[in-house]
Write a protein that holds these residues in place. Structure first.
Motif, PDB file in Angstrom:
ATOM      1  N   SER A  76     -33.470 -16.271  -6.828  1.00 31.92           N
ATOM      2  CA  SER A  76     -33.171 -15.521  -8.043  1.00 31.92           C
ATOM      3  C   SER A  76     -31.790 -15.917  -8.528  1.00 31.92           C
ATOM      4  CB  SER A  76     -33.249 -14.019  -7.783  1.00 31.92           C
ATOM      5  OG  SER A  76     -32.326 -13.644  -6.789  1.00 31.92           O
ATOM      6  N   PHE A  89     -30.725 -25.290  -7.665  1.00 36.41           N
ATOM      7  CA  PHE A  89     -31.961 -24.672  -7.175  1.00 36.41           C
ATOM      8  C   PHE A  89     -32.342 -25.192  -5.795  1.00 36.41           C
ATOM      9  CE2 PHE A  89     -32.068 -23.206 -11.441  1.00 36.41           C
ATOM     10  CZ  PHE A  89     -32.787 -22.024 -11.394  1.00 36.41           C
ATOM     11  N   SER A  90     -32.110 -26.462  -5.487  1.00 38.91           N
ATOM     12  CA  SER A  90     -32.474 -26.985  -4.176  1.00 38.91           C
ATOM     13  C   SER A  90     -31.510 -26.528  -3.100  1.00 38.91           C
ATOM     14  CB  SER A  90     -32.558 -28.504  -4.199  1.00 38.91           C
ATOM     15  OG  SER A  90     -31.289 -29.082  -4.356  1.00 38.91           O
ATOM     16  N   ARG A 120     -36.358 -23.256 -15.694  1.00 39.61           N
ATOM     17  CA  ARG A 120     -36.460 -22.443 -14.471  1.00 39.61           C
ATOM     18  C   ARG A 120     -36.085 -21.001 -14.788  1.00 39.61           C
ATOM     19  NH1 ARG A 120     -33.337 -26.880 -12.968  1.00 39.61           N
ATOM     20  NH2 ARG A 120     -34.431 -28.435 -11.750  1.00 39.61           N
ATOM     21  N   PRO A 121     -36.614 -20.066 -14.032  1.00 39.56           N
ATOM     22  CA  PRO A 121     -36.344 -18.653 -14.326  1.00 39.56           C
ATOM     23  C   PRO A 121     -34.925 -18.239 -13.956  1.00 39.56           C
ATOM     24  CG  PRO A 121     -37.658 -18.848 -12.335  1.00 39.56           C
ATOM     25  CD  PRO A 121     -37.542 -20.230 -12.908  1.00 39.56           C
ATOM     26  N   ALA A 129     -30.974 -29.055 -10.730  1.00 34.14           N
ATOM     27  CA  ALA A 129     -31.856 -29.324  -9.593  1.00 34.14           C
ATOM     28  C   ALA A 129     -31.107 -29.091  -8.284  1.00 34.14           C
ATOM     29  CB  ALA A 129     -32.391 -30.751  -9.658  1.00 34.14           C
ATOM     30  N   GLN A 161     -32.747 -23.253  -1.846  1.00 32.15           N
ATOM     31  CA  GLN A 161     -33.981 -23.360  -1.067  1.00 32.15           C
ATOM     32  C   GLN A 161     -33.699 -23.863   0.338  1.00 32.15           C
ATOM     33  OE1 GLN A 161     -36.481 -25.702  -3.617  1.00 32.15           O
ATOM     34  NE2 GLN A 161     -36.917 -23.975  -4.964  1.00 32.15           N
ATOM     35  N   LEU A 163     -30.827 -25.121 -16.581  1.00 29.16           N
ATOM     36  CA  LEU A 163     -31.985 -24.340 -16.125  1.00 29.16           C
ATOM     37  C   LEU A 163     -33.286 -25.117 -16.263  1.00 29.16           C
ATOM     38  CD1 LEU A 163     -31.160 -20.773 -17.490  1.00 29.16           C
ATOM     39  CD2 LEU A 163     -30.851 -21.666 -15.159  1.00 29.16           C
TER      40      LEU A 163
END
Length: 173
Positions: free
Chosen positions: A2, A166-167, A27-28, A163, A170, A24
């Protein structure tokens, strides 16, 4: 993952907003445009009541990552974002539970400006604020608008930064 994204520009449709969109890439994210919110000045005696600051701060506590995007104005963050930073003092004084809840989050920063290179020291308030609040500082991205907009290589680099943002999350989850 998030993500809460704060847009700290005087223009809701300017280069900083475009940069946020590039990062983004669909992406959310829960987006907050500080130009559209009522964020009042920091006051020593008592925090302002009834503005939008707490709503944004509470959203930040629910997010894994926080991205702050600002144009560079006179070698520093925008006044809108600076006002928000000043109000974060509330989170270490009268709103300590919210401030403590930011621990473990990752703070990222992106900026754009007319200089060809990132201004020396620009990242310092972001990095030190993250450290002070026991957050991780994820890093920064700068995009020059020297040519009047973003060049294709800058657009690609912004997408790569997104990217990475976000990665990184994760991998750490």
């Amino acid at each position: 993952m998030s993500l809460v994204a704060l847009l700290g520009s005087a223009r809701s449709d300017g280069h900083a907003a475009e940069l946020l969109d590039l990062i983004l890439a669909g992406r959310p994210a829960e987006r907050f445009d500080l130009a559209q919110l009522d964020i009042r000045e920091y006051v020593y005696d008592a925090p302002p009541e009834g503005d939008d600051f707490l709503r944004v701060a509470e959203a930040m506590t629910r997010a894994d990552d926080i991205l702050m995007v600002t144009p560079v104005y006179w070698y520093a963050m925008s006044s809108r974002l600076k006002r928000f930073f000043d109000r974060m003092t509330d989170l270490v004084t009268v709103r300590k539970p919210i401030g403590r809840a930011l621990a473990g989050r990752t703070l990222w920063m992106a900026a754009c400006g007319s200089n060809p290179e990132f201004t020396e020291g620009f990242e310092v308030p972001f990095r030190l604020t993250a450290d002070y609040l026991d957050m991780t500082y994820g890093g920064a991205f700068y995009a020059s608008t020297e040519t009047g907009g973003f060049t294709p290589p800058t657009r690609t680099a912004a997408a790569q930064f997104g990217a990475q943002l976000f990665s990184e999350h994760q991998r750490s989850s």
